[in-house]
Design a protein around this motif. Structure first.
Motif, short mmCIF file in Angstrom:
data_model
loop_
_atom_site.label_atom_id
_atom_site.label_comp_id
_atom_site.label_asym_id
_atom_site.label_seq_id
_atom_site.Cartn_x
_atom_site.Cartn_y
_atom_site.Cartn_z
N CYS A 82 -19.25 -38.06 -59.97
CA CYS A 82 -20.47 -38.87 -59.77
C CYS A 82 -21.52 -37.96 -59.13
CB CYS A 82 -20.18 -40.11 -58.94
SG CYS A 82 -19.65 -39.76 -57.25
N ARG A 83 -22.37 -38.52 -58.29
CA ARG A 83 -23.40 -37.69 -57.67
C ARG A 83 -22.84 -36.88 -56.52
NH1 ARG A 83 -27.88 -41.13 -55.22
NH2 ARG A 83 -26.25 -41.40 -53.68
N SER A 84 -22.18 -37.57 -55.58
CA SER A 84 -21.67 -36.79 -54.45
C SER A 84 -20.23 -37.10 -54.07
CB SER A 84 -22.60 -36.92 -53.25
OG SER A 84 -22.92 -38.26 -53.02
N GLY A 85 -19.57 -37.92 -54.86
CA GLY A 85 -18.14 -38.10 -54.66
C GLY A 85 -17.68 -39.47 -54.22
N ALA A 86 -18.62 -40.33 -53.79
CA ALA A 86 -18.22 -41.64 -53.31
C ALA A 86 -17.87 -42.59 -54.47
CB ALA A 86 -19.32 -42.25 -52.45
N ARG A 87 -18.76 -42.64 -55.44
CA ARG A 87 -18.52 -43.51 -56.59
C ARG A 87 -17.27 -43.10 -57.37
NH1 ARG A 87 -24.13 -43.60 -59.70
NH2 ARG A 87 -24.57 -42.15 -58.02
O1 LIG Z 1 -22.43 -40.86 -56.40
S1 LIG Z 1 -22.39 -41.11 -54.98
O2 LIG Z 1 -21.23 -40.49 -54.34
O3 LIG Z 1 -23.63 -40.60 -54.33
S2 LIG Z 1 -22.31 -42.97 -54.68
#
Ligand SMILES: O=S(=O)([O-])[S-]
Length: 114
Positions: A82-87
């Motif tokens: 994803c963008r930074s790992g949370a999703r």
């Molecule tokens: O994609 S995310 O980790 O920023 S939610």
């Protein structure tokens, strides 16, 4: 399965199936192979740049997420980011529940990729 993972069953089973790889290991795993590579960001984010050959299945579109992922091979590894790992972390858990056997998640997401 160890004694502890028998007790804590579900969670440990999930973590056995989810492997977070750093950029270097992830890049080498997806290179020169016909892997299932999925970008779980929105279509908008995807169109702004993505890893070559990635499919786009938006995590936030829950109905489509299940339908689209169920077309992939659950017995083969799936690589997600994803963008930074949370999703992608949340997506990985969903994929375990859907029966995927091995999920590789890009540490730090696409923001660390380029
Ligand atoms: O994609 S995310 O980790 O920023 S939610």
């Amino acid at each position: 399965m160890s004694f502890l993972s028998t007790i804590f069953g579900h969670n440990n089973e999930a973590s056995d199936k989810i492997v977070v790889l750093d950029k270097i290991d992830y890049a080498s795993a997806i290179s020169n192979k016909k892997v299932q590579l999925v970008d779980v960001r929105t279509a908008n984010e995807f169109s702004g740049g993505h890893i070559k050959n990635a499919l786009n299945i938006d995590f936030f579109n829950a109905a489509n997420f299940e339908i689209s992922f169920s077309k992939l091979d659950k017995t083969k590894p799936v690589y997600i980011y994803c963008r930074s790992g949370a999703r992608s972390q949340k997506a990985a858990k969903k994929l375990v529940d859907m029966g995927f056997s091995q999920i590789f998640d890009l540490k730090g997401g696409y923001s660390r990729w380029s």
